[in-house]
Motif scaffolding. Structure first.
Motif, PDB file in Angstrom:
ATOM      1  N   PRO A   1      10.448  12.016 -12.771  1.00  0.00           N
ATOM      2  CA  PRO A   1       9.162  12.672 -12.714  1.00  0.00           C
ATOM      3  C   PRO A   1       8.252  12.101 -11.805  1.00  0.00           C
ATOM      4  N   ALA A   2       7.128  12.833 -11.383  1.00  0.00           N
ATOM      5  CA  ALA A   2       6.165  12.542 -10.156  1.00  0.00           C
ATOM      6  C   ALA A   2       5.502  11.226 -10.411  1.00  0.00           C
ATOM      7  N   ALA A   3       5.114  11.180 -11.640  1.00  0.00           N
ATOM      8  CA  ALA A   3       4.550   9.937 -11.989  1.00  0.00           C
ATOM      9  C   ALA A   3       5.279   8.579 -11.877  1.00  0.00           C
ATOM     10  N   ARG A   4       6.397   8.540 -11.822  1.00  0.00           N
ATOM     11  CA  ARG A   4       7.213   7.426 -11.715  1.00  0.00           C
ATOM     12  C   ARG A   4       7.934   7.244 -10.386  1.00  0.00           C
ATOM     13  N   TRP A   5       7.679   8.065  -9.427  1.00  0.00           N
ATOM     14  CA  TRP A   5       8.203   7.930  -7.980  1.00  0.00           C
ATOM     15  C   TRP A   5       8.430   6.580  -7.509  1.00  0.00           C
ATOM     16  N   TRP A   6       7.228   5.895  -7.630  1.00  0.00           N
ATOM     17  CA  TRP A   6       7.228   4.714  -6.966  1.00  0.00           C
ATOM     18  C   TRP A   6       7.633   3.339  -7.653  1.00  0.00           C
ATOM     19  N   GLU A   7       8.098   3.484  -8.902  1.00  0.00           N
ATOM     20  CA  GLU A   7       8.834   2.635  -9.730  1.00  0.00           C
ATOM     21  C   GLU A   7      10.110   1.966  -9.010  1.00  0.00           C
ATOM     22  N   ASP A   8      10.705   2.869  -8.250  1.00  0.00           N
ATOM     23  CA  ASP A   8      11.931   2.665  -7.399  1.00  0.00           C
ATOM     24  C   ASP A   8      12.079   3.741  -6.526  1.00  0.00           C
ATOM     25  N   ILE A   9      11.193   3.588  -5.449  1.00  0.00           N
ATOM     26  CA  ILE A   9      11.242   4.384  -4.401  1.00  0.00           C
ATOM     27  C   ILE A   9      12.560   4.699  -3.644  1.00  0.00           C
ATOM     28  N   ILE A  10      13.393   3.910  -3.449  1.00  0.00           N
ATOM     29  CA  ILE A  10      14.652   3.982  -2.872  1.00  0.00           C
ATOM     30  C   ILE A  10      15.569   4.885  -3.691  1.00  0.00           C
ATOM     31  N   TYR A  11      15.651   4.623  -4.998  1.00  0.00           N
ATOM     32  CA  TYR A  11      16.350   5.692  -5.782  1.00  0.00           C
ATOM     33  C   TYR A  11      15.609   7.147  -5.968  1.00  0.00           C
TER      34      TYR A  11
ATOM     35  N   ALA B   1       1.072  -1.088   0.052  1.00  0.00           N
ATOM     36  CA  ALA B   1       0.074   0.166   0.012  1.00  0.00           C
ATOM     37  C   ALA B   1       0.710   1.461  -0.134  1.00  0.00           C
ATOM     38  N   HIS B   2       2.032   1.251  -0.024  1.00  0.00           N
ATOM     39  CA  HIS B   2       2.933   2.251  -0.228  1.00  0.00           C
ATOM     40  C   HIS B   2       3.000   3.021   1.304  1.00  0.00           C
ATOM     41  N   GLN B   3       2.657   2.418   2.385  1.00  0.00           N
ATOM     42  CA  GLN B   3       2.536   2.910   3.833  1.00  0.00           C
ATOM     43  C   GLN B   3       3.899   2.691   4.221  1.00  0.00           C
TER      44      GLN B   3
END
Lengths: 71, 147
Positions: free
Chosen positions: B136-146, B49-51
């Motif tokens: 870009p904002a739309a891609r933040w969670w593709e690799d949140i650590i990066y 859930a990205h929490q």
């Protein structure tokens, strides 16, 4: 999401590490983001992540309207 | 989000806010008097859930934004306590979340010079610095650590 001394430093870093130039924000804009994102208590049972629309509204309110900031 | 996930999230944030550290799964299981697999599952659901962001192998907490479990380039001090944050946004977020005056310490990734931001009475004090977002904002969670 890194803090640099100035745009000159960002340009040099981008060139050195072959990183694309992204979006540049003032520290005041990032403080605005921080307050909007984190002031709500995440321990509350009712806390939830922001919807895309809510996040987009925050970006817009801070002048972040370029394609880079579209969700 | 089920009630166990909400309670686990609360315990993790309580840990950071009160003690500057996230409790591990074993301790949370003991606190809630539940089997560890139940807590493992709650962590995975919170991660999906990205929490939370979980460490890749141990599956313990790596990040509970704005906090980092591991040392980073962003140290935040409020009063006598300090935390590690994941990025400059999160570093300022620590002060916003805690609601106290704070100091953010980091360094310029280009030249290494120390950089310091101060928050007093909810106002960011004038300081040197410009923030760069690479992804870009739309891609933040593709690799949140990066990101």
């Amino acid at each position: 999401m890194l803090l640099f001394r100035s745009e000159v430093h960002i340009e040099r870093w981008s060139e050195t590490w072959r990183q694309p130039r992204g979006s540049l924000l003032s520290i005041e804009q990032v403080w605005g983001l921080a307050q909007a994102w984190y002031a709500d208590d995440r321990r509350r049972p009712g806390w939830r992540r922001k919807t895309m629309a809510e996040a987009q509204e925050i970006f817009t309110s801070l002048g972040l309207t370029s394609p880079f900031w579209q969700l | 989000m089920d009630s166990l996930d909400i309670e686990v999230r609360r315990i993790i944030y309580d840990g950071f806010l009160a003690q500057g550290a996230a409790p591990g799964k074993k301790l949370i299981a003991r606190l809630l008097n539940l089997p560890e697999p139940d807590i493992d599952a709650a962590f995975e659901r919170l991660g999906e859930a990205h929490q939370l962001v979980l460490q890749p192998e141990s599956r313990e907490v790596l990040m509970a934004n704005p906090f980092s479990v591991v040392p980073t380039a962003f140290k935040v001090t409020c009063g006598t306590r300090s935390w590690w944050a994941n990025c400059i946004w999160d570093a300022l977020g620590v002060s916003a979340m805690i609601g106290q005056d704070g100091v953010v310490e980091t360094s310029c990734p280009d030249c290494g010079e120390a950089l310091r931001l101060e928050i007093k009475a909810s106002r960011l004090q004038p300081a040197e610095g410009l923030v760069h977002f690479s992804v870009p904002a739309a891609r933040w969670w593709e690799d949140i650590i990066y990101t």
